[in-house]
Design a protein around this motif. Structure first.
Motif, PDB file in Angstrom:
ATOM      1  N   LEU A  30     -82.076  -5.833 -15.425  1.00  0.00           N
ATOM      2  CA  LEU A  30     -83.041  -6.535 -14.579  1.00  0.00           C
ATOM      3  C   LEU A  30     -84.381  -5.818 -14.572  1.00  0.00           C
ATOM      4  O   LEU A  30     -84.452  -4.602 -14.717  1.00  0.00           O
ATOM      5  CB  LEU A  30     -82.524  -6.609 -13.141  1.00  0.00           C
ATOM      6  CG  LEU A  30     -81.207  -7.352 -12.928  1.00  0.00           C
ATOM      7  CD1 LEU A  30     -80.776  -7.232 -11.485  1.00  0.00           C
ATOM      8  CD2 LEU A  30     -81.350  -8.802 -13.326  1.00  0.00           C
ATOM      9  N   GLU A  31     -85.431  -6.592 -14.378  1.00  0.00           N
ATOM     10  CA  GLU A  31     -86.752  -5.988 -14.234  1.00  0.00           C
ATOM     11  C   GLU A  31     -86.818  -5.223 -12.919  1.00  0.00           C
ATOM     12  O   GLU A  31     -86.117  -5.543 -11.962  1.00  0.00           O
ATOM     13  CB  GLU A  31     -87.835  -7.061 -14.264  1.00  0.00           C
ATOM     14  CG  GLU A  31     -87.694  -8.060 -13.150  1.00  0.00           C
ATOM     15  CD  GLU A  31     -88.525  -9.304 -13.351  1.00  0.00           C
ATOM     16  OE1 GLU A  31     -88.779  -9.970 -12.339  1.00  0.00           O
ATOM     17  OE2 GLU A  31     -88.916  -9.619 -14.458  1.00  0.00           O
ATOM     18  N   THR A  32     -87.632  -4.198 -12.866  1.00  0.00           N
ATOM     19  CA  THR A  32     -87.806  -3.398 -11.658  1.00  0.00           C
ATOM     20  C   THR A  32     -89.115  -3.794 -10.993  1.00  0.00           C
ATOM     21  O   THR A  32     -90.141  -3.898 -11.658  1.00  0.00           O
ATOM     22  CB  THR A  32     -87.845  -1.896 -12.003  1.00  0.00           C
ATOM     23  OG1 THR A  32     -86.629  -1.546 -12.648  1.00  0.00           O
ATOM     24  CG2 THR A  32     -88.008  -1.047 -10.753  1.00  0.00           C
ATOM     25  N   LEU A  56     -82.689  -5.132  -5.837  1.00  0.00           N
ATOM     26  CA  LEU A  56     -81.687  -4.992  -6.892  1.00  0.00           C
ATOM     27  C   LEU A  56     -82.028  -3.848  -7.831  1.00  0.00           C
ATOM     28  O   LEU A  56     -83.192  -3.535  -8.063  1.00  0.00           O
ATOM     29  CB  LEU A  56     -81.606  -6.292  -7.697  1.00  0.00           C
ATOM     30  CG  LEU A  56     -81.238  -7.544  -6.910  1.00  0.00           C
ATOM     31  CD1 LEU A  56     -81.353  -8.761  -7.807  1.00  0.00           C
ATOM     32  CD2 LEU A  56     -79.837  -7.424  -6.337  1.00  0.00           C
ATOM     33  N   SER A  57     -80.995  -3.247  -8.392  1.00  0.00           N
ATOM     34  CA  SER A  57     -81.191  -2.181  -9.379  1.00  0.00           C
ATOM     35  C   SER A  57     -80.107  -2.306 -10.435  1.00  0.00           C
ATOM     36  O   SER A  57     -78.927  -2.127 -10.155  1.00  0.00           O
ATOM     37  CB  SER A  57     -81.114  -0.812  -8.699  1.00  0.00           C
ATOM     38  OG  SER A  57     -81.250   0.206  -9.653  1.00  0.00           O
TER      39      SER A  57
END
Length: 88
Positions: free
Chosen positions: A68-70, A63-64
């Motif tokens: 959201l956290e990476t 996910l990007s």
């Protein structure tokens, strides 16, 4: 886990931020890139399913989004007792 422990010869744990039952969240230092990072580690064996953790890491890495956290890395490490544990 304890402060000062190095995970995967790269991430030095600085301070535990959260102990959410099945996960530990740590403020850590990425010694390779010289920057602060957050590290999530499953709680010691027996308190949570390891396969579910790995599946969650893989899903999050796909996910990007700004909200959201990476995920930058996912690996296994050995804790103080020598047991293998995923770290992400």
């Amino acid at each position: 886990m304890e402060s000062g422990l190095r995970l995967t010869e790269r991430y030095r744990l600085v301070e535990r931020l959260d102990d959410g039952g099945t996960m530990e969240v740590w403020r850590a230092w990425d010694e390779l890139l010289g920057r602060p990072v957050a590290v999530k580690v499953p709680a010691p064996a027996g308190t949570g399913p390891q396969r579910g953790f790995r599946r969650g890491v893989n899903r999050a890495a796909a996910l990007s989004h700004a909200a959201l956290e990476t995920v930058f890395d996912s690996d296994q490490t050995r804790d103080a007792s020598g047991s293998s544990r995923p770290s992400s």
